[in-house]
Design an enzyme around this catalytic site. Structure first.
Site, PDB file in Angstrom:
ATOM      1  N   LYS A  13     101.510  17.799 -50.198  1.00  0.00           N
ATOM      2  CA  LYS A  13     102.335  18.161 -49.037  1.00  0.00           C
ATOM      3  C   LYS A  13     103.068  19.485 -49.285  1.00  0.00           C
ATOM      4  CE  LYS A  13     104.710  14.293 -49.420  1.00  0.00           C
ATOM      5  NZ  LYS A  13     104.040  13.665 -50.581  1.00  0.00           N
ATOM      6  N   ARG A  88     111.179   8.979 -44.727  1.00  0.00           N
ATOM      7  CA  ARG A  88     110.449   8.184 -45.712  1.00  0.00           C
ATOM      8  C   ARG A  88     110.673   6.694 -45.490  1.00  0.00           C
ATOM      9  NH1 ARG A  88     110.120  12.152 -50.006  1.00  0.00           N
ATOM     10  NH2 ARG A  88     108.869  11.355 -51.718  1.00  0.00           N
ATOM     11  N   ARG A 122     100.594  18.173 -62.898  1.00  0.00           N
ATOM     12  CA  ARG A 122     101.467  19.123 -62.198  1.00  0.00           C
ATOM     13  C   ARG A 122     102.443  19.802 -63.159  1.00  0.00           C
ATOM     14  NH1 ARG A 122     104.578  17.295 -56.963  1.00  0.00           N
ATOM     15  NH2 ARG A 122     105.341  15.636 -58.316  1.00  0.00           N
ATOM     16  N   ARG A 155     108.047  17.494 -64.217  1.00  0.00           N
ATOM     17  CA  ARG A 155     109.130  16.783 -63.537  1.00  0.00           C
ATOM     18  C   ARG A 155     109.367  15.417 -64.181  1.00  0.00           C
ATOM     19  NH1 ARG A 155     107.964  17.246 -57.067  1.00  0.00           N
ATOM     20  NH2 ARG A 155     108.549  15.053 -57.199  1.00  0.00           N
ATOM     21  N   ARG A 166     106.986   5.243 -57.745  1.00  0.00           N
ATOM     22  CA  ARG A 166     106.919   6.046 -56.509  1.00  0.00           C
ATOM     23  C   ARG A 166     105.803   5.537 -55.600  1.00  0.00           C
ATOM     24  NH1 ARG A 166     106.267  11.625 -59.089  1.00  0.00           N
ATOM     25  NH2 ARG A 166     106.154  12.507 -56.987  1.00  0.00           N
TER      26      ARG A 166
HETATM   27  P1  AP5 Z   1     102.251  18.793 -54.490  1.00  0.00           P
HETATM   28  O1  AP5 Z   1     101.991  19.796 -53.423  1.00  0.00           O
HETATM   29  O2  AP5 Z   1     103.381  19.033 -55.427  1.00  0.00           O
HETATM   30  O3  AP5 Z   1     102.326  17.327 -53.859  1.00  0.00           O
HETATM   31  P2  AP5 Z   1     103.431  16.646 -52.952  1.00  0.00           P
HETATM   32  O4  AP5 Z   1     102.710  15.803 -51.967  1.00  0.00           O
HETATM   33  O5  AP5 Z   1     104.389  17.667 -52.422  1.00  0.00           O
HETATM   34  O6  AP5 Z   1     104.083  15.712 -54.047  1.00  0.00           O
HETATM   35  P3  AP5 Z   1     105.568  15.355 -54.419  1.00  0.00           P
HETATM   36  O7  AP5 Z   1     105.464  14.574 -55.697  1.00  0.00           O
HETATM   37  O8  AP5 Z   1     106.485  16.545 -54.450  1.00  0.00           O
HETATM   38  O9  AP5 Z   1     105.958  14.454 -53.258  1.00  0.00           O
HETATM   39  P4  AP5 Z   1     106.866  13.296 -53.325  1.00  0.00           P
HETATM   40  O10 AP5 Z   1     106.810  12.903 -51.894  1.00  0.00           O
HETATM   41  O11 AP5 Z   1     106.625  12.222 -54.283  1.00  0.00           O
HETATM   42  O12 AP5 Z   1     108.213  13.940 -53.908  1.00  0.00           O
HETATM   43  P5  AP5 Z   1     109.428  14.710 -53.234  1.00  0.00           P
HETATM   44  O13 AP5 Z   1     109.620  15.952 -53.954  1.00  0.00           O
HETATM   45  O14 AP5 Z   1     109.303  14.718 -51.747  1.00  0.00           O
HETATM   46  O15 AP5 Z   1     100.890  18.641 -55.338  1.00  0.00           O
HETATM   47  C1  AP5 Z   1     100.820  17.817 -56.484  1.00  0.00           C
HETATM   48  C2  AP5 Z   1      99.955  18.493 -57.561  1.00  0.00           C
HETATM   49  O16 AP5 Z   1      98.616  18.591 -57.078  1.00  0.00           O
HETATM   50  C3  AP5 Z   1     100.388  19.939 -57.904  1.00  0.00           C
HETATM   51  O17 AP5 Z   1     100.194  20.132 -59.267  1.00  0.00           O
HETATM   52  C4  AP5 Z   1      99.435  20.812 -57.082  1.00  0.00           C
HETATM   53  O18 AP5 Z   1      99.192  22.052 -57.709  1.00  0.00           O
HETATM   54  C5  AP5 Z   1      98.180  19.956 -57.019  1.00  0.00           C
HETATM   55  N1  AP5 Z   1      97.460  20.079 -55.740  1.00  0.00           N
HETATM   56  C6  AP5 Z   1      98.013  20.114 -54.506  1.00  0.00           C
HETATM   57  N2  AP5 Z   1      97.062  20.206 -53.557  1.00  0.00           N
HETATM   58  C7  AP5 Z   1      95.873  20.201 -54.228  1.00  0.00           C
HETATM   59  C8  AP5 Z   1      94.507  20.247 -53.806  1.00  0.00           C
HETATM   60  N3  AP5 Z   1      94.186  20.332 -52.503  1.00  0.00           N
HETATM   61  N4  AP5 Z   1      93.545  20.219 -54.748  1.00  0.00           N
HETATM   62  C9  AP5 Z   1      93.865  20.134 -56.061  1.00  0.00           C
HETATM   63  N5  AP5 Z   1      95.140  20.097 -56.536  1.00  0.00           N
HETATM   64  C10 AP5 Z   1      96.124  20.113 -55.608  1.00  0.00           C
HETATM   65  O19 AP5 Z   1     110.614  13.675 -53.534  1.00  0.00           O
HETATM   66  C11 AP5 Z   1     111.072  13.458 -54.873  1.00  0.00           C
HETATM   67  C12 AP5 Z   1     112.133  12.379 -54.863  1.00  0.00           C
HETATM   68  O20 AP5 Z   1     113.267  12.797 -54.047  1.00  0.00           O
HETATM   69  C13 AP5 Z   1     111.736  11.013 -54.273  1.00  0.00           C
HETATM   70  O21 AP5 Z   1     111.050  10.218 -55.212  1.00  0.00           O
HETATM   71  C14 AP5 Z   1     113.117  10.454 -53.902  1.00  0.00           C
HETATM   72  O22 AP5 Z   1     113.809   9.980 -55.027  1.00  0.00           O
HETATM   73  C15 AP5 Z   1     113.843  11.676 -53.377  1.00  0.00           C
HETATM   74  N6  AP5 Z   1     113.632  11.851 -51.933  1.00  0.00           N
HETATM   75  C16 AP5 Z   1     112.982  12.892 -51.321  1.00  0.00           C
HETATM   76  N7  AP5 Z   1     112.954  12.715 -49.991  1.00  0.00           N
HETATM   77  C17 AP5 Z   1     113.590  11.551 -49.752  1.00  0.00           C
HETATM   78  C18 AP5 Z   1     113.857  10.808 -48.567  1.00  0.00           C
HETATM   79  N8  AP5 Z   1     113.451  11.253 -47.357  1.00  0.00           N
HETATM   80  N9  AP5 Z   1     114.534   9.639 -48.688  1.00  0.00           N
HETATM   81  C19 AP5 Z   1     114.956   9.192 -49.875  1.00  0.00           C
HETATM   82  N10 AP5 Z   1     114.721   9.842 -51.036  1.00  0.00           N
HETATM   83  C20 AP5 Z   1     114.038  11.002 -50.980  1.00  0.00           C
END
Ligand code: AP5
Length: 211
Positions: A13, A88, A122, A155, A166
Site C-alpha cells: 500500500k 482499519r 523490508r 521495523r 498483525r
Molecule cells: P509496503 O509498501 O511497505 O507495504 P504496506 O502495505 O504499506 O505495509 P505496512 O506494513 O506498512 O502496512 P501495515 O498496514 O501493516 O502498517 P502501517 O504502517 O499502516 O511494502 C512491503 C514490502 O514489500 C517493502 O519492502 C516493499 O519494498 C515491498 N514491495 C511492495 N510492493 C511490492 C511489489 N509489487 N513487488 C515486490 N515487492 C514489493 O501500520 C503500522 C502500525 O500502526 C499498525 O500495526 C498499528 O499498530 C498502527 N496503526 C496504523 N494505522 C492504524 C489504524 N488506522 N488504527 C489503529 N492502529 C493503526
C-alpha cells in the site's frame, strides 16, 4: 480524488501510494507513518503508542480517528487524499463517513506467502520512511536510503511474532471492511502480486486514469 488503500500488512500500500501521488496529485496520508514519526520524535503520542505498534496491535479508535480528522481538515487534503492504513476497523470507517466522503476504496489482494516474503525483506529509512526490499527493491547502496541518505533499518513490527499478530488483527478487525465497502459500491480490487510498476498500471486501469 479521495481514496482509501485497504489490504493486509505488507501488501504494498505504501509503495504504491508513493507512486500514485505523482499520478493523481493528492497527499499520501499514512497513519502508520504518522505514528512512527511520533515515536521517532519521542512525543507524547509516540511514547503512548510505541509498545502497541511493536506488538503488532492496533492503536485505539478514539486516538486514531481524532488524528485523521485533524489531518483531513488541513488545506492540502481538501482536493483529495490517499488514506493508507485508515480505516482499519468498522468504527473507524463509520467515523470517517461522518467527516469525509471517499470516492473509492482500493483493496490490495495478496496471499499470506507473499506478505511474509515482503515483510521479511523490508528495509525502511529511519529518516524519511521510504521502503526498500532486500530482493525486490534494493537500495543503490547497501543500508542507505536512495532518497535522503538515511540509515535503513528493520521495523520492530517486522519481527516474526509481530507479523503473525498483525495478520491476525487484519483478519479479525480490518478484513470485514472489504464487505462493508463492497456493499456501499465503493470497492475496487487490485492484484498486488506483480511488480510495483505493474501494480501501478492495474491501479490506473481500475480507476480509468490516463497517463
Ligand atoms: P509496503 O509498501 O511497505 O507495504 P504496506 O502495505 O504499506 O505495509 P505496512 O506494513 O506498512 O502496512 P501495515 O498496514 O501493516 O502498517 P502501517 O504502517 O499502516 O511494502 C512491503 C514490502 O514489500 C517493502 O519492502 C516493499 O519494498 C515491498 N514491495 C511492495 N510492493 C511490492 C511489489 N509489487 N513487488 C515486490 N515487492 C514489493 O501500520 C503500522 C502500525 O500502526 C499498525 O500495526 C498499528 O499498530 C498502527 N496503526 C496504523 N494505522 C492504524 C489504524 N488506522 N488504527 C489503529 N492502529 C493503526
Amino acid at each position: 480524488m479521495k481514496l482509501i488503500f485497504l489490504g493486509p500488512p505488507g501488501a504494498g500500500k505504501g509503495t504504491l501510494a508513493v507512486r500514485a501521488v505523482n499520478v493523481i496529485g493528492v497527499p499520501h496520508i499514512s497513519t502508520g507513518n504518522i505514528f512512527r514519526a511520533a515515536i521517532a520524535e519521542q512525543s507524547e503520542l509516540g511514547r503512548s503508542v510505541k509498545a502497541i505498534l511493536d506488538a503488532g496491535k492496533l492503536v485505539d479508535d478514539e486516538t486514531t480517528i481524532a488524528l485523521v480528522r485533524e489531518r483531513l481538515a488541513r488545506d492540502d487534503a481538501q482536493k483529495g487524499y490517499i488514506l493508507d492504513g485508515f480505516p482499519r476497523t468498522i468504527p473507524q470507517a463509520e467515523a470517517l463517513a461522518g467527516f469525509s466522503a471517499v470516492d473509492k476504496v482500493i483493496n490490495f489482494d495478496l496471499s499470506d506467502t507473499l506478505v511474509l516474503e515482503r515483510l521479511g525483506g523490508r528495509r525502511t529509512c529511519r529518516k524519511c520512511g521510504a521502503n526498500f526490499h532486500i530482493l525486490f527493491g534494493k537500495p543503490k547502496q547497501n543500508g542507505i536510503c536512495d532518497s535522503c541518505g538515511g540509515e535503513l533499518y528493520i521495523r520492530d513490527d517486522d519481527r516474526e511474532e509481530a507479523i503473525a499478530k498483525r495478520l491476525e488483527v487484519y483478519r479479525e478487525q480490518t478484513a470485514p471492511l472489504i464487505d462493508y465497502y463492497r456493499k456501499k459500491g465503493l470497492l475496487v480490487n487490485v492484484d498486488a502480486g506483480p511488480s510495483p510498476d505493474a501494480v501501478l498500471e492495474n491501479f490506473k486501469t481500475s480507476l480509468d486514469i490516463a497517463g
